[in-house]
Scaffold this active site. Structure first.
Site, mmCIF file in Angstrom:
data_model
loop_
_atom_site.group_PDB
_atom_site.id
_atom_site.type_symbol
_atom_site.label_atom_id
_atom_site.label_comp_id
_atom_site.label_asym_id
_atom_site.label_seq_id
_atom_site.Cartn_x
_atom_site.Cartn_y
_atom_site.Cartn_z
ATOM 1 N N TYR A 1 -1.740 -10.613 16.090
ATOM 2 C CA TYR A 1 -1.709 -9.571 15.071
ATOM 3 C C TYR A 1 -2.913 -8.641 15.234
ATOM 4 O O TYR A 1 -2.772 -7.409 15.272
ATOM 5 C CB TYR A 1 -1.715 -10.197 13.677
ATOM 6 N N LEU B 1 0.820 -1.204 0.000
ATOM 7 C CA LEU B 1 0.000 0.000 0.000
ATOM 8 C C LEU B 1 0.858 1.260 0.000
ATOM 9 O O LEU B 1 0.575 2.205 -0.742
ATOM 10 C CB LEU B 1 -0.941 0.005 1.210
#
Length: 309
Positions: free
Chosen positions: A145, A33
Site C-alpha cells: 500500500y 474524505l
C-alpha cells in the site's frame, strides 16, 4: 490558473482582474474524505463528484472518457485502494489505482493546464523516526500500500510541478466509519476494550481538511502535509473518544481502554509504520494558520455525531 488567489469560495484571476465560480472535480466522492469535500464545497464552488461506481480508477479508458471530456479548473483525487492488507495480495490492483490512475489524471490535467491535488498518506514512511515527519524526509514505505501510494506521488509530480500531493493521516469523519467509530461501537457493547499503545500518528478530521485545503489551491508546493496538531497512540485516541462521549452524555459500557501491542495483531498481513506523525510546519509557513489540536477535533466530531444519540 497559475497565480490565482482563492478569495472566499471563488477564484480571482490575477491576470485580468475578473472572477468566476471555480469548477472542481472530486474523485472518490463516496469515500470518507471525498464525501466531506463534496459536502463542504457544494455551496462554495461548482463541484462534480465521481464515486467508485461512477468511475473505476483501475480502468484507464474510463478515466479518459469521463475526465478528459470535462471542463474544470481543479481535480482533487481522494480515491484510493486503501485496504492495507489486501494490497499485499492484490499488488497489481493497488498500483493500478494508487499509481497508474494518478499518473493518467496528472497528464490529463497537465494537458488542460489545470492543477491536480492528489491525496496521499503517512504510510509512505517507514516509521523509524521518532519526531514528526516533514515533507523533506525520505519516504521509505514498508508495505505494498505504501509503495503504491509513494509511486503515485512521484508520477503526479513528474507530470507537472504545478500539481500538489497532500499527505494525511488517521482520517476520521461522519461520512464513513473509521477507527474512532469502531471503538465507540465496541464501548457501547462491551465492558472491556483495548487498542494498540505502541503506534503513533495524528487523527485528522475530514472537516478540518476540507477547511485547510482551499488555502493552498493556488500553491505550487510539491508535497504538503495536512493533519491536526499533536500526536497519540490508538489507545490514547480511543480513550479520549470515550471521555468525549461521557462529556456528551453518550452511554457506554466501557470506561477505559486497555493497552495492546502492535505485535499482538497476528491477523495483519502488511507491516505498518510504528511512528508516522506528520509535521504541518510547511502548511503553517505558507498560510500563517496552525491546525487545531486533534483532541479538539475529536471532541467536535463526537459532539456533532453522537451527542443525544
Amino acid at each position: 490558473m497559475a497565480g490565482d488567489v482563492l478569495i472566499g469560495g471563488s477564484v480571482s484571476a490575477a491576470s485580468d482582474g475578473g472572477s468566476y465560480n471555480m469548477k472542481i472535480v472530486i474523485l472518490g466522492s463516496g469515500g470518507r474524505l471525498g464525501a466531506a469535500l463534496m459536502g463542504a464545497y457544494r455551496k462554495k464552488f461548482d463541484v462534480v463528484g465521481f464515486n467508485h461506481a461512477e468511475l473505476d480508477l483501475s480502468k484507464p479508458d474510463e478515466i479518459r472518457q469521463k475526465i478528459d471530456n470535462l471542463e474544470f479548473d481543479l481535480v482533487i483525487n481522494a480515491a484510493a485502494f486503501t485496504n492495507v492488507d489486501l494490497c499485499e495480495t492484490e499488488k497489481d490492483q493497488a498500483f493500478a489505482v494508487n499509481a497508474d490512475a494518478p499518473r493518467l489524471l496528472a497528464e490529463i490535467c497537465r494537458g488542460k493546464s489545470v492543477k491536480l491535488i492528489h491525496i496521499s498518506t503517512d504510510y509512505v514512511f517507514d516509521g523509524e523516526k521518532r519526531h514528526p515527519y516533514s515533507e523533506d524526509d525520505a519516504a521509505k514505505p514498508i508495505s505494498i500500500y505504501g509503495e503504491s501510494k509513494r509511486a503515485g506521488e512521484k508520477l503526479v509530480l513528474q507530470a507537472s510541478n504545478r500539481h500538489l500531493v497532500i499527505r494525511v493521516s488517521w482520517v476520521f469523519g461522519p461520512d464513513r466509519p473509521s477507527f474512532v467509530d469502531a471503538m465507540i461501537k465496541r464501548a457501547r457493547e462491551e465492558e472491556k476494550i483495548e487498542a494498540i499503545d505502541d503506534k503513533w500518528s495524528v487523527p485528522t478530521y475530514t472537516s478540518d481538511i476540507a477547511e485547510m485545503l482551499p488555502r493552498v489551491f493556488g500553491v505550487d508546493a510539491g508535497i504538503l502535509h495536512l493533519a491536526n496538531a499533536g500526536q497519540c497512540t490508538w489507545r490514547e485516541y480511543a480513550q479520549h473518544a470515550l471521555e468525549c462521549c461521557h462529556a456528551a452524555g453518550v452511554s457506554l459500557k466501557a470506561k477505559t481502554v486497555e493497552a495492546s501491542k502492535l505485535a499482538d495483531m497476528k491477523n495483519w498481513v502488511a507491516r505498518r509504520p510504528i511512528y508516522s506523525v506528520l509535521s504541518t510546519a510547511k502548511y503553517q509557513a505558507l498560510t500563517g494558520i496552525e491546525p487545531r489540536p486533534w483532541r479538539d477535533a475529536v471532541a467536535d466530531y463526537i459532539e456533532r455525531s453522537y451527542s443525544k444519540k
